[in-house]
Scaffold this active site. Structure first.
Site, short mmCIF file in Angstrom:
data_model
loop_
_atom_site.label_atom_id
_atom_site.label_comp_id
_atom_site.label_asym_id
_atom_site.label_seq_id
_atom_site.Cartn_x
_atom_site.Cartn_y
_atom_site.Cartn_z
N ARG A 27 51.64 7.04 106.96
CA ARG A 27 50.97 6.57 108.09
C ARG A 27 49.50 6.92 108.20
O ARG A 27 48.85 7.10 109.00
CB ARG A 27 51.65 6.78 109.29
N ARG A 31 46.66 4.87 114.21
CA ARG A 31 46.11 4.90 115.65
C ARG A 31 45.27 6.10 115.64
O ARG A 31 44.42 6.11 116.76
CB ARG A 31 47.12 4.58 117.05
N ARG A 40 42.39 -3.12 115.10
CA ARG A 40 43.70 -3.75 115.63
C ARG A 40 43.19 -4.35 116.77
O ARG A 40 44.09 -5.21 117.21
CB ARG A 40 44.56 -2.22 115.96
N ASP A 77 54.38 -3.24 107.36
CA ASP A 77 55.43 -2.41 108.03
C ASP A 77 56.82 -2.65 107.24
O ASP A 77 56.81 -3.57 106.67
CB ASP A 77 55.66 -2.85 109.66
N TYR A 154 67.76 -0.99 112.53
CA TYR A 154 66.89 -1.77 113.54
C TYR A 154 67.50 -3.21 113.90
O TYR A 154 67.42 -3.72 114.95
CB TYR A 154 65.44 -1.75 113.02
C1 LIG Z 1 60.63 3.43 110.52
C2 LIG Z 1 59.61 2.64 110.07
C3 LIG Z 1 58.80 1.72 110.67
N1 LIG Z 1 57.68 1.25 109.87
C4 LIG Z 1 57.45 2.09 108.89
C5 LIG Z 1 58.76 3.10 109.20
C6 LIG Z 1 59.29 4.04 108.01
C7 LIG Z 1 58.33 5.30 107.89
C8 LIG Z 1 59.05 6.15 109.31
O1 LIG Z 1 59.93 6.69 109.03
O2 LIG Z 1 57.90 6.25 110.05
C9 LIG Z 1 56.88 2.19 107.67
C10 LIG Z 1 55.28 1.84 108.09
N2 LIG Z 1 54.80 1.29 108.97
C11 LIG Z 1 53.31 1.42 109.01
C12 LIG Z 1 53.16 1.67 107.50
C13 LIG Z 1 51.71 1.37 106.80
C14 LIG Z 1 51.26 2.54 105.62
C15 LIG Z 1 50.80 3.84 105.97
O3 LIG Z 1 49.66 3.94 106.47
O4 LIG Z 1 51.48 4.82 105.83
C16 LIG Z 1 54.35 2.20 106.95
C17 LIG Z 1 54.53 2.66 105.60
C18 LIG Z 1 52.46 1.04 109.74
C19 LIG Z 1 52.49 1.15 111.16
N3 LIG Z 1 53.78 0.42 111.94
C20 LIG Z 1 53.55 0.49 113.12
C21 LIG Z 1 52.23 1.04 113.25
C22 LIG Z 1 51.65 1.34 114.81
C23 LIG Z 1 51.37 0.08 115.53
C24 LIG Z 1 50.38 -0.06 116.42
O5 LIG Z 1 49.16 -0.17 115.74
O6 LIG Z 1 50.60 0.06 117.34
C25 LIG Z 1 51.63 1.35 112.22
C26 LIG Z 1 50.30 1.87 112.05
C27 LIG Z 1 54.70 0.03 114.06
C28 LIG Z 1 55.96 0.50 114.13
N4 LIG Z 1 56.80 0.11 112.94
C29 LIG Z 1 57.99 0.97 112.88
C30 LIG Z 1 57.81 1.81 114.15
C31 LIG Z 1 58.89 2.78 114.62
C32 LIG Z 1 56.81 1.70 114.60
C33 LIG Z 1 56.08 2.60 115.87
C34 LIG Z 1 56.05 1.76 116.86
C35 LIG Z 1 54.98 2.45 117.92
O7 LIG Z 1 54.73 3.80 117.76
O8 LIG Z 1 54.29 1.91 118.78
C36 LIG Z 1 59.19 0.89 111.95
#
Ligand SMILES: Cc1c2[nH]c(c1CCC(=O)O)Cc1[nH]c(c(CCC(=O)O)c1C)Cc1[nH]c(c(CCC(=O)O)c1C)Cc1[nH]c(c(C)c1CCC(=O)O)C2
Length: 354
Positions: A27, A31, A40, A77, A154
């Site tokens: 990640r 943010r 964003r 994602d 999910y």
């Molecule tokens: C379970 C999972 C998800 N997404 C992901 C996983 C597996 C890794 C882990 O176990 O954390 C994987 C993921 N998600 C994202 C990446 C991008 C690459 C990186 O920088 O690593 C990667 C590799 C961007 C993201 N994916 C997400 C964000 C935040 C979105 C935002 O900008 O609000 C980012 C940067 C959204 C997301 N997407 C998901 C969740 C639980 C969330 C968070 C929701 C929240 O906190 O509001 C599902």
């Protein structure tokens, strides 16, 4: 073969000698960076950011402009596949991902088609091609997907879950339904990851964020078996170079021998396992990625350095280690502390590669 200016990350995964231990952060585009928050808000919502190749490329490169990271990771994602399957992904502020049409019956699963990666997921491939072009060979690009089990959690729960009640009910009361879903997901993930490689991804990672909520037997049946099937179907060499695959099961430390036996190149470790112990158990077979607790980034830079030193000492001399956090960096981390972490890895690791 296209030349890379910094191939430390790929060399460590192939267990070739390196000058310093490579490092990147799960990640790393996110943010905690003010420049991410700005891009964003320009894009609107999160999925619009993922679907705009130029902006997805911009946020992928942002952490690389700040820090001397050894790899870039595609900005996207894991939930793009279920979205392409027609479940209607959306993000409720503060509540994480949700689906408009979750999967609950055999009939729901039977209707699901395997997405064409260059069609419904073409926006991801466009992002990969754009990022590869803009990286200009500085560092390798990591492509990724979720594991079938993690995606299924999910899809069946309809979003994030704490208890996994619905998917476990399906696993134990309707195993045929879940196996059909996992099988379709494994085929979808395989073709999605292979398309990412063809578009330019130089390494692959599978995120099994929720495999650790299963019993050992159920982990093998519902998660590992499908990751193994994916590993068997992946393109493992492209453009004259190996395309390594890393499997990351969060809380999977007790199963690393079984994970190594899938034929993956590396195992991602969370912080609940001692890396020295992991190296003893599987270090002759696979490379290791990890494993500092991301919450340690709230500590002082001195304390972060100490923690990095102890993980490096745990792995000890030689190659085969990619430094990372044990899970994603959180939005409340001070970017300067992330910088202290990355610099500490490079500075303190050189002595282990002499
Ligand atoms: C379970 C999972 C998800 N997404 C992901 C996983 C597996 C890794 C882990 O176990 O954390 C994987 C993921 N998600 C994202 C990446 C991008 C690459 C990186 O920088 O690593 C990667 C590799 C961007 C993201 N994916 C997400 C964000 C935040 C979105 C935002 O900008 O609000 C980012 C940067 C959204 C997301 N997407 C998901 C969740 C639980 C969330 C968070 C929701 C929240 O906190 O509001 C599902």
């Amino acid at each position: 073969m296209s030349e890379l200016k910094n191939d430390r990350y790929l060399r460590a995964l192939a267990k070739q000698p390196v000058d310093k231990t490579p490092v990147w952060m799960m990640r790393q585009a996110g943010r905690y960076l003010p420049e991410y928050r700005a891009t964003r808000s320009q894009a609107g919502d999160f999925m619009s950011l993922c679907k705009n190749a130029e902006l997805a490329c911009e946020v992928t490169l942002q952490p690389l402009r700040r820090y001397p990271l050894d790899a870039a990771i595609l900005f996207s994602d894991i939930l793009t596949i279920p979205d392409a399957m027609g479940l209607g992904l959306y993000f409720e502020t503060g509540e994480g991902p949700k689906f408009e049409r979750p999967v609950s019956s055999y009939a729901d699963v039977a209707k699901i088609a395997i997405p064409d990666p260059e069609d419904e997921l073409g926006y991801v491939m466009n992002a990969v091609r754009t990022i590869r072009r803009e990286l200009k060979g500085e560092v390798p690009l990591i492509g990724f997907s979720g594991s079938p089990w993690t995606l299924a959690t999910y899809m069946v729960e309809g979003g994030s879950s704490k208890t996994f009640g619905k998917i476990k009910k399906m696993a134990f009361a309707e195993p045929k339904t879940l196996h059909l879903l996992l099988d379709k997901l494994a085929d979808s993930v395989t073709s999605y990851l292979n398309a990412q490689v063809k578009a330019g991804a130089q390494s692959l990672m599978i995120f099994d964020s929720w495999g650790g909520v299963l019993s050992p037997r159920d982990y093998e049946e519902f998660s590992l078996r499908y990751m193994h099937k994916i590993v068997d179907g992946l393109i493992r060499e492209n453009d004259g170079r190996k395309v390594p695959v890393t499997l990351f099961t969060k809380s999977g430390g007790q199963w690393i021998e079984k994970i190594a036996a899938t034929g993956c190149d590396a195992i991602g470790l969370d912080w609940t396992i001692d890396i020295a112990d992991a190296k003893r158990r599987v270090g002759d077979k696979v490379a290791l990625q990890g494993n500092m607790d991301p919450s340690m980034l709230h500590a002082s830079p001195e304390r972060i350095r100490e923690e990095v030193a102890s993980i490096l000492a745990g792995f000890g001399h030689g190659t085969g280690h990619v430094f990372n956090l044990g899970h994603g960096i959180t939005p409340d981390v001070d970017p300067e502390h992330a910088g202290a972490f990355i610099n500490a890895v490079h500075e303190l690791s050189a002595q282990y590669h002499k």
